[in-house]
Design an enzyme around this catalytic site. Structure first.
Site, mmCIF file in Angstrom:
data_model
loop_
_atom_site.group_PDB
_atom_site.id
_atom_site.type_symbol
_atom_site.label_atom_id
_atom_site.label_comp_id
_atom_site.label_asym_id
_atom_site.label_seq_id
_atom_site.Cartn_x
_atom_site.Cartn_y
_atom_site.Cartn_z
ATOM 1 N N ARG A 120 0.811 -1.189 -0.159
ATOM 2 C CA ARG A 120 -0.229 -0.016 0.010
ATOM 3 C C ARG A 120 0.778 1.037 -0.250
ATOM 4 O O ARG A 120 1.872 1.713 0.500
ATOM 5 C CB ARG A 120 -1.024 0.153 1.794
ATOM 6 C CG ARG A 120 -2.080 1.405 1.446
ATOM 7 C CD ARG A 120 -2.812 1.326 2.606
ATOM 8 N NE ARG A 120 -4.061 2.080 3.235
ATOM 9 C CZ ARG A 120 -3.015 2.973 3.660
ATOM 10 N NH1 ARG A 120 -1.563 2.591 5.404
ATOM 11 N NH2 ARG A 120 -3.642 3.589 5.028
ATOM 12 N N ARG A 156 -10.519 20.355 8.681
ATOM 13 C CA ARG A 156 -9.711 21.013 10.190
ATOM 14 C C ARG A 156 -9.957 22.020 10.469
ATOM 15 O O ARG A 156 -10.012 22.859 9.538
ATOM 16 C CB ARG A 156 -8.157 20.563 10.004
ATOM 17 C CG ARG A 156 -7.881 19.668 9.492
ATOM 18 C CD ARG A 156 -5.629 18.888 9.044
ATOM 19 N NE ARG A 156 -5.345 17.453 9.201
ATOM 20 C CZ ARG A 156 -5.287 17.287 9.845
ATOM 21 N NH1 ARG A 156 -5.629 17.230 11.242
ATOM 22 N NH2 ARG A 156 -5.270 15.751 8.662
ATOM 23 N N LYS A 158 -12.856 2.681 0.361
ATOM 24 C CA LYS A 158 -12.805 2.357 2.273
ATOM 25 C C LYS A 158 -14.071 2.758 3.024
ATOM 26 O O LYS A 158 -15.182 4.145 2.797
ATOM 27 C CB LYS A 158 -11.620 3.357 2.378
ATOM 28 C CG LYS A 158 -10.440 3.346 1.776
ATOM 29 C CD LYS A 158 -9.463 4.240 1.674
ATOM 30 C CE LYS A 158 -9.148 4.306 4.080
ATOM 31 N NZ LYS A 158 -7.835 5.479 4.024
ATOM 32 N N THR A 216 -6.571 -1.482 9.597
ATOM 33 C CA THR A 216 -6.703 -0.478 11.232
ATOM 34 C C THR A 216 -5.889 -0.677 12.484
ATOM 35 O O THR A 216 -6.855 -1.192 13.336
ATOM 36 C CB THR A 216 -7.715 0.876 11.471
ATOM 37 O OG1 THR A 216 -8.271 1.386 9.957
ATOM 38 C CG2 THR A 216 -7.441 1.716 12.279
#
Length: 481
Positions: A35, A76, A217, A275
């Site tokens: 990846r 953010r 995802k 993860t």
């Protein structure tokens, strides 16, 4: 080289794994897919890693898949005059579009799309959910909130909005540039972040133009709700548990993981569980018992692949992490309970000739002394359908198309073999027998099952099944021209 396990291992490359020797060691330890995380590293660095992988592929004679993981839009906060502030539970706090430096009462949130979607009662999560706020009132350029979980808020912390579908495309300008770069480079899979709807997948597919397969995802509540439609639009799925665990109650992630894995399996599309699988191995040569159990659980569920992130990209023990994952996989797959679980969870709706052919191939292989199922495939669909059956014998995928082989490196149980183009079924059977012998799956005394489509070299024509000897003399003696 032949892997002695079915589940595949995805290893992320990074500062700890950027040279030939380390990447080669990761491959030999068990990595099937590498990846490239487009959130970190320049295009030049990613191109260098890509070149090393392709050299290892040439040196070892084994196909290797490369997955480019797109960053997705990053939400953010702005900055604070003091660099950080402490937010107390119950305090009022405001997000707005004013670029002025923030204080303990407000800060800029430079994403007007968030304000356009917010409603009173919605939640805003800051810094991976460590700080939580509830929206009291909001408008086109502000959101007045109450702090429900306090903590330290500082410059440019990530913001999650779990309760609404944001009017944001999954692809930012950076993602579009990264996508084109990755496709031109020649990656096999594109992992798409921030997916909320099937249209996000379709947009990426249009930009990729067939140069790479699209893997969605699943990391947002909206994606979980629209999973059926997103799965149909995708070539594969990643269960991205990091953001899922932020935007949803953490206790809901395990059942969601099981649902996503089963859905992808039923659709014959590869699914990666990702993860924090061996998170402690970033700094320790040994994993925790809980981490080993987590990896094992994903394998028992029938996931196509398990993934290492920082463990192999930035950790102190990248090769040891792959070795550990490989050992766990072999141990689980050797457990008799594993076959019982896999077979009990086989839920397949068979509606086509190809479905029937691959189901019959598994049943024949498991009822008799068959040593491998060999499938000729153009697009990889036949091999994926065989893998969906999760047979107890090895799957050998044969194709003259290198891109197809590389993409199949992500699929459960598939051993990929590049073969010459064939135009007669007899020669297909001969090629299958040679591959089975060459890679140690069978001897001349054994039999294999061969599936293919006639006419050859046409996608979607799987329509023939043959039980064949691995002795070529018997093939030529008994098979018609």
């Amino acid at each position: 080289m032949r892997r002695l396990r079915n589940v595949k291992i995805v290893a992320t490359l990074g500062p700890s794994s950027s040279d030939y020797e380390t990447i080669r060691a990761l491959f030999e330890a068990g990595a099937d897919v590498f990846r490239l995380n487009m959130s970190h590293g320049s295009h030049e660095e990613q191109a260098a890693r890509h070149a090393i992988i392709r050299k290892i592929e040439a040196d070892t004679g084994r196909p290797i898949a490369i997955l480019a993981d797109l960053q997705g839009p990053k939400l953010r906060t702005g900055v604070f005059a003091k660099g950080e502030e402490e937010l107390a539970e119950g305090a009022a706090f405001r997000f707005d579009l004013d670029p002025a430096e923030g204080d303990k009462t407000r800060v800029c949130l430079p994403h007007k799309e968030i304000f356009a979607a917010l409603e009173p009662g919605a939640s805003l999560l800051v810094n991976d959910g460590k700080i939580r706020l509830k929206v009291e009132t909001c408008g086109a350029d502000f959101a007045n909130c109450t702090v429900t979980t306090g903590g330290t808020i500082s410059n440019r912390k990530g913001v999650n909005v779990p309760d609404v579908v944001l009017p944001l495309a999954a692809l930012s300008d950076k993602d579009r540039a990264d996508l084109e770069f990755a496709c031109e480079l020649g990656v096999d899979w594109l992992a798409l972040s921030f997916v909320q709807r099937p249209e996000d997948v379709q947009e990426a597919r249009g930009l990729a133009r067939g140069r790479a397969a699209i893997l969605s995802k699943i990391e947002k509540p909206a994606a979980v709700k629209a999973y059926k439609e997103i799965l149909a639009a995708s070539d594969g799925i990643m269960v991205a548990r990091g953001d899922l665990g932020v935007e949803l109650p953490v206790h809901s992630v395990p059942p969601i993981q099981k649902q996503l894995v089963r859905g992808a399996r039923a659709a014959a599309k590869p699914v990666i569980v990702a993860t924090q699988m061996l998170e402690s191995m970033i700094e320790s040569p040994m994993p925790t018992r809980a981490e080993v159990s987590d990896v094992a659980t994903a394998i028992y569920e029938g996931a196509d692949a398990v993934m290492l992130s920082a463990e192999s990209a930035a950790g102190d023990y990248p090769v040891e992490a792959v070795t550990t994952m490989d050992s766990v996989a072999k141990s689980v797959e050797a457990d008799p309970t594993y076959r019982e679980v896999i077979e009990a969870s086989r839920r397949v709706s068979r509606t086509t000739i190809a479905d029937g052919i691959v189901a019959a191939s598994r049943e024949i292989a498991e009822a008799t002394d068959i040593h491998a199922i060999c499938c000729f495939t153009q697009s990889g669909t036949t091999a994926s359908l065989v893998a969906r059956e999760r047979p107890s014998v090895p799957i050998i995928a044969l194709t003259p198309i290198p891109a197809t082989l590389r993409r199949l490196c992500l699929t459960w149980g598939v051993h990929c073999v590049l073969t010459d183009t064939v135009d007669r079924f007899k020669m297909a059977v001969v090629s299958a027998a040679r591959a089975a012998r060459e890679y140690g799956f069978a001897t001349e005394k054994d039999q294999i099952v061969v599936t293919a489509g006639v006419p050859f070299n046409v996608k979607g024509t799987t329509n023939i099944l043959r039980v064949a000897p691995c002795d070529e003399r018997l093939i030529f003696r008994t098979d018609p021209e």
